[in-house]
Design an enzyme around this catalytic site. Structure first.
Site, PDB file in Angstrom:
ATOM      1  N   LYS A  32      27.592  40.654  41.563  1.00 20.74           N
ATOM      2  CA  LYS A  32      27.923  39.348  40.987  1.00 20.74           C
ATOM      3  C   LYS A  32      26.821  38.906  40.027  1.00 20.74           C
ATOM      4  CE  LYS A  32      29.395  34.734  42.582  1.00 20.74           C
ATOM      5  NZ  LYS A  32      29.670  33.925  43.802  1.00 20.74           N
ATOM      6  N   SER A 109      34.139  32.169  44.293  1.00 20.82           N
ATOM      7  CA  SER A 109      33.629  32.410  42.953  1.00 20.82           C
ATOM      8  C   SER A 109      33.239  33.872  42.704  1.00 20.82           C
ATOM      9  CB  SER A 109      32.395  31.532  42.690  1.00 20.82           C
ATOM     10  OG  SER A 109      31.330  31.844  43.572  1.00 20.82           O
ATOM     11  N   SER A 133      33.234  31.698  48.879  1.00 22.01           N
ATOM     12  CA  SER A 133      33.342  32.483  47.654  1.00 22.01           C
ATOM     13  C   SER A 133      33.396  33.985  47.852  1.00 22.01           C
ATOM     14  CB  SER A 133      32.174  32.141  46.718  1.00 22.01           C
ATOM     15  OG  SER A 133      32.312  30.829  46.228  1.00 22.01           O
TER      16      SER A 133
END
Length: 393
Positions: A32, A109, A133
């Site tokens: 990420k 996310s 997330s």
């Protein structure tokens, strides 16, 4: 590598070294874009942050540990802006496409890491989980999602959102690589003492009745000790969600105050609105939220201290379509926070994993005591085996 799914950030390839052998050898790692990786910038899903980032000269210790264990770096992945959403959209870099159902949101996310694993472009999806997330995109994309015990993994060189809840975590397509990564990052081994699985009635009442009944029936048929309880704590799910959101919004404002003040127009309107809401919270609201969080954490610790595991649905409702309106996204986020906030407030680990049901593929979660992360994989493995044997289709 062709990325038809918009899972990865469009950075030029840089050679990121890794150990030639190790427990994660042969596994591709998607990271990420909140973690620093030497040779790459870090955008946090925001164009202004990307412009100010520069090329990093050091790699986040957790990422480096994975590389040292033999994982191969596949690239940095798309994320919701500032990691502050559960939908998976991004006005700067676009919404990744859900490989399981392209009409649905990918969830966020950690959207890009989830999509990379679901599309077969990576084996390990490294993300972060503040309000869900990792668990939410894992559930939407049919993956295993692990939110670790709060504070158990190294979070240096990781851009924060709300430190009281932020944890690095992982997504995989099956339990075997998840068990391997837990071992590689140093999670303590667990014993095989018999456990009981607790089913909180107030939580299962929040989801579709048919799915809830089938989940509970599946758990009961698993040949593991099952016990129904009214709830896991003295607080309502609504009160817990308010306390969680209050702390989250205040800390998200503090983490992003400088960016907001310097470049307010560089932040998407919905993200900016949540940041402004956090800036307006007063001390009394924070004290009440902190009080509820502390009491809830103690209640959950007492409940789980004797090798208990709580089972609950990962999502409170079906995910919306990717082109749904803001109201649909807000309703989905609000409903899911009531379930996803429980691990954040308690600091306990949660493992989400898909199960096959007559309603389709749904996601079940297990929550355990602090540091019982690897036990959750063992329980999930036993449950999955039993459920496959029980299903007549």
């Amino acid at each position: 590598m062709q990325d038809w799914w918009n899972a990865f950030m469009p950075y030029p390839d840089v050679d990121v070294g890794h150990a030639s052998t190790g427990p994660l050898s042969g596994l591709r790692l998607a990271v990420k874009d909140l973690f620093d990786v030497a040779g790459y910038p870090t955008s946090a899903g925001n164009a202004a942050v990307l412009a100010a980032s520069g090329i990093k000269t050091a790699t986040a210790p957790l990422v480096q540990a994975l590389l040292d264990a033999g994982a191969f770096f596949a690239g940095k992945t798309n994320t919701d802006e500032l990691a502050y959403s559960l939908i998976g959209g991004n006005v700067h870099f676009g919404m990744p496409r859900n490989p399981r159902d392209p009409d649905l949101i990918p969830g966020g996310s950690s959207s890009g890491s989830a999509v990379a694993v679901a599309a077969g472009l990576a084996d390990l999806g490294l993300g972060t989980d503040t309000s869900g997330s990792i668990r939410l995109p894992a559930a939407i994309n049919g993956l295993i999602g692990w939110r670790p015990t709060h504070g158990s993994l190294d979070n240096r060189a990781l851009r924060p959102l709300a430190p009281s809840f932020d944890v690095p975590g992982f997504m995989t397509s099956s339990l075997e690589p998840m068990a391997a990564v837990m071992s590689a990052v140093g999670m303590p081994a667990t014993n095989d003492r018999p456990i009981s699985i607790l089913i909180p009635e107030d939580i299962f009442e929040t989801i579709d009745g048919v799915i809830a009944d089938e989940m509970i029936a599946s758990l009961r048929s698993s040949a593991m000790p099952i016990r129904k309880i009214n709830s896991i704590a003295s607080f309502s799910l609504a009160d817990l969600a308010v306390a969680f959101t209050t702390i989250l919004q205040k800390e998200a404002w503090e983490s992003n105050k400088t960016l907001f003040e310097q470049s307010p127009d560089a932040i998407a309107p919905d993200i900016a609105a949540r940041l402004r809401a956090g800036s307006r919270l007063d001390d009394e609201a924070m004290r009440e939220a902190d009080r509820i969080a502390a009491l809830f954490s103690r209640e959950v610790n007492r409940l789980l201290c004797e090798n208990m595991v709580v089972a609950l649905p990962t999502l409170a409702m079906n995910p919306p379509r990717r082109y749904a309106g803001p109201d649909s996204f807000a309703a989905f986020r609000s409903a899911c926070i009531k379930l996803l906030c429980l691990s954040g407030l308690s600091g306990c680990p949660q493992l989400a994993f898909p199960i096959v049901s007559r309603a389709g593929n749904v996601s079940l979660s297990l929550v355990g005591a602090r540091s019982a992360d690897r036990m959750l994989v063992n329980v999930a493995r036993r449950l999955s085996t039993c459920l496959k044997e029980q299903m007549p289709f």
